[in-house]
Design a protein around this motif. Structure first.
Motif, short mmCIF file in Angstrom:
data_model
loop_
_atom_site.label_atom_id
_atom_site.label_comp_id
_atom_site.label_asym_id
_atom_site.label_seq_id
_atom_site.Cartn_x
_atom_site.Cartn_y
_atom_site.Cartn_z
N ARG A 219 17.69 81.87 50.14
CA ARG A 219 17.16 82.79 49.11
C ARG A 219 17.88 83.90 48.58
O ARG A 219 17.79 84.43 47.58
N ARG A 220 19.10 84.20 49.30
CA ARG A 220 20.00 85.01 48.96
C ARG A 220 20.82 84.88 47.55
O ARG A 220 21.26 85.50 46.65
N LEU A 221 20.82 83.31 47.44
CA LEU A 221 21.54 82.72 46.12
C LEU A 221 20.44 82.46 45.13
O LEU A 221 20.89 81.57 44.12
N GLU A 222 19.04 82.55 45.41
CA GLU A 222 18.07 82.09 44.53
C GLU A 222 18.44 82.42 42.93
O GLU A 222 18.68 83.72 42.82
N GLY A 223 18.08 81.35 42.19
CA GLY A 223 18.43 81.60 40.80
C GLY A 223 19.96 81.82 40.28
O GLY A 223 20.11 81.98 39.29
N LYS A 224 20.79 81.56 41.12
CA LYS A 224 22.22 81.85 40.84
C LYS A 224 23.01 80.54 41.13
O LYS A 224 24.32 80.78 40.82
N VAL A 225 22.57 79.46 41.58
CA VAL A 225 23.09 78.37 41.68
C VAL A 225 22.82 77.29 40.47
O VAL A 225 21.67 77.26 40.26
N TYR A 226 23.91 76.70 39.92
CA TYR A 226 23.74 75.95 38.68
C TYR A 226 24.35 74.40 38.84
O TYR A 226 25.28 74.46 39.69
N PHE A 255 28.38 78.78 41.28
CA PHE A 255 27.40 80.16 41.53
C PHE A 255 27.86 81.02 40.36
O PHE A 255 29.11 81.22 40.10
N SER A 256 26.91 81.69 39.76
CA SER A 256 27.05 82.95 39.06
C SER A 256 26.10 84.01 38.93
O SER A 256 24.86 83.46 39.10
N VAL A 267 19.45 74.88 39.74
CA VAL A 267 19.02 74.36 41.15
C VAL A 267 18.69 75.13 42.38
O VAL A 267 19.23 76.51 42.24
N GLU A 268 17.95 74.44 43.25
CA GLU A 268 17.77 75.15 44.43
C GLU A 268 18.98 75.52 45.32
O GLU A 268 19.79 74.52 45.53
N PRO A 269 19.26 76.57 45.90
CA PRO A 269 20.48 76.77 46.64
C PRO A 269 20.18 76.07 47.91
O PRO A 269 19.14 76.10 48.42
#
Lengths: 283, 235
Positions: A219-226, A255-256, A267-269
């Motif tokens: 969840r730490r990277l949620e919304g930041k992985v593409y 990651f961005s 995508v889901e991290p």
């Protein structure tokens, strides 16, 4: 309960671990970190092979160094570099270790037979170990760690050398064993961790960077992985995580911090993403 | 102490019972009972082959050596079988990398080493009796030779526990045996009959004193290795 309180380990002036606080209760804990992060040092302290420079490791409130044999009697350990007597058979080796683990002869024989069956080595039980494959030797290692029915099972890279089928078998075994004991498992294979670990412990710069269930860590990277098939088009600052082939195109996963949803698919991290992101400066 | 810690401690005591720490004697007894002959011949074939070789060479040297060199032979040869068996067992443990696993077992490498040295020492006394018997010319001579040989054996056993037991290194295991064999051969060769006469002139009191002091050192060190947890980890 096994707990680490303010653990520090120094070799001369070099600090490997500093101020580590951890608590292990029933379940599978995966130690995930790159080489040299201090995983093996932590494991060696948990197994009393080395002593901490500062702090205490407690089993149900007692220092494990002072508990001595009574702590070691509830400990099962598979080292990364598993040593064995090449001239002995798995059966003789397990019976010998059973004796060193203070099991009486009858119990050692019964448990040896049961464990050899459990790890699928019954047919080669009386062959000399120098004739066995790396995967078979690793399974002997897993069996020896379970000989004394340990309450604390510590496995350093347990799936190294196992084929995919054996890895699945091993993961199922660990999941079953963890119901009534602490299993601490150090591994580089993220897929092993994702499926069986209740908690993932990540070490960075000598301290605990994360100690949470895998889903929570992701969840730490949620919304930041593409993901995108055209990484060149991504002009925003980003960190390339992995690449895979999808037919004829190369799909890049990155990651961005910036919103790249117009250029790539969010995508889901997964744990591998977090691992690569957390240790991005240690590649 | 928090309530949960307290409950965990109570559960632990209820499960295990109120335990007192095992004494060194209890541990040694249990170790001998559990391991039996494997205590001395850990890896089996290799150690047994070396033991047979060492015993054969000892018997050959003691049986064939000239009578006028009997004191040098008794002192030089008696501990060789002890040193070879003890150190080959240690070396095999070290070379096979079973050390890490063994060190996390109920009986640690240090504890096994301590009891192994004590047992091999006891067996070694019979070997020294054999060596003394082969070399002696009379009953009185046999007793004198036996005392000298046991003193030499005690010195080696003490060195084994004080040096190898403290710094568990492969080179030390091999080194101690090589040094003793070197001294056993070298001193008579360098000093000639002076060495033989020196040993022959050693009084019973000196020999007994060496035996008692070294045996006390062995027992003291073995007790520490068997009971104190800080001696368990010497990786």
């Amino acid at each position: 309960m096994l707990s680490l309180s303010n653990i520090t380990k120094k070799y001369g002036s070099f600090r490997v671990l500093e101020g580590v606080d951890l608590e292990f209760t029933r379940g599978v804990y995966a130690l995930l970190a790159p080489n040299g992060a201090g995983k093996t040092t932590l494991i060696k302290m948990l197994t009393t092979l080395i002593h901490p420079s500062g702090g205490q490791i407690l089993w149900n409130g007692d220092d494990i160094v002072h508990l001595g044999a009574s702590y070691r009697s509830i400990l099962g350990y598979l080292p990364q570099d598993f040593g064995y007597y090449k001239n002995q058979s798995p059966r003789k080796f397990l019976e010998y270790l059973g004796a060193v683990k203070a099991l009486d002869r009858r119990t050692a024989i019964i448990r040896t037979d049961r464990l050899l069956d459990l790890v699928g080595l019954s047919e080669v039980a009386d062959k000399k170990m120098r004739k066995l494959s790396g995967g078979m030797i690793q399974r002997v290692g897993i069996a020896q760690a379970l000989l004394n029915e340990p309450k604390v099972l510590i496995l350093d890279e347990p799936t190294a050398g196992l084929d995919p089928q054996q890895r699945v078998h091993f993961r199922n075994l660990i999941a079953r064993l963890s119901q009534d004991r602490i299993v601490i498992c150090s591994t580089h294979i993220v897929s092993d961790v994702e499926t069986i670990a209740n908690h993932v412990v990540m070490i960075k710069d000598g301290a605990i960077w994360a100690n949470d269930p895998p889903a929570q860590i992701c969840r730490r990277l949620e919304g930041k992985v593409y993901e995108t098939s055209d990484i060149q088009a991504v002009y925003e600052p980003h960190l390339l995580l992995t690449q895979r082939q999808d037919g004829t195109t190369t799909v890049s996963r990155f990651f961005s911090e910036a919103d790249c949803s117009l250029l790539a698919t969010r995508v889901e991290p997964n744990l591998e993403d977090v691992f690569l992101w957390a240790y991005r400066d240690q590649a | 102490m928090t309530l949960s810690d307290r409950q965990a401690s109570i559960d632990y005591i209820l499960e295990k019972g109120l335990l007192t720490r095992d004494s060194a004697l209890d541990k040694a007894r249990m170790l001998i009972r559990r391991l039996g002959l494997r205590l001395m011949f850990g890896d089996g074939p290799l150690v047994i082959v070396f033991a047979a070789l060492a015993l054969g060479i000892t018997a050959l040297v003691a049986g064939c050596a000239p009578v006028e060199w009997r004191h040098s032979v008794a002192v030089g040869c008696s501990p060789i079988a002890f040193l070879v068996i003890a150190n080959v067992s240690e070396a095999v443990d070290r070379a096979s990398r079973v050390y890490d696993i063994r060190q996390t077992c109920y009986f640690t490498v240090a504890q096994v080493t301590a009891v192994r040295v004590m047992c091999l020492g006891a067996v070694g006394v019979f070997v020294t009796a054999l060596v003394a018997g082969l070399a002696a010319t009379s009953a009185g001579d046999f007793l004198h030779l036996l005392l000298l040989a046991v003193a030499a054996l005690s010195m080696c056993a003490a060195a084994q526990l004080m040096i190898v037991g403290r710094r568990h290194r492969l080179a030390l295991s091999v080194g101690l045996t090589v040094v003793w064999v070197g001294l056993g051969l070298g001193l008579p060769l360098v000093l000639g009959l002076f060495w033989e006469q020196l040993l022959a002139s050693l009084s019973w009191v000196v020999a007994v004193t060496v035996c008692v002091v070294c045996a006390a050192l062995v027992v003291w060190r073995a007790i520490r290795m068997l009971t104190e947890s800080r001696y368990h980890a010497f990786a």
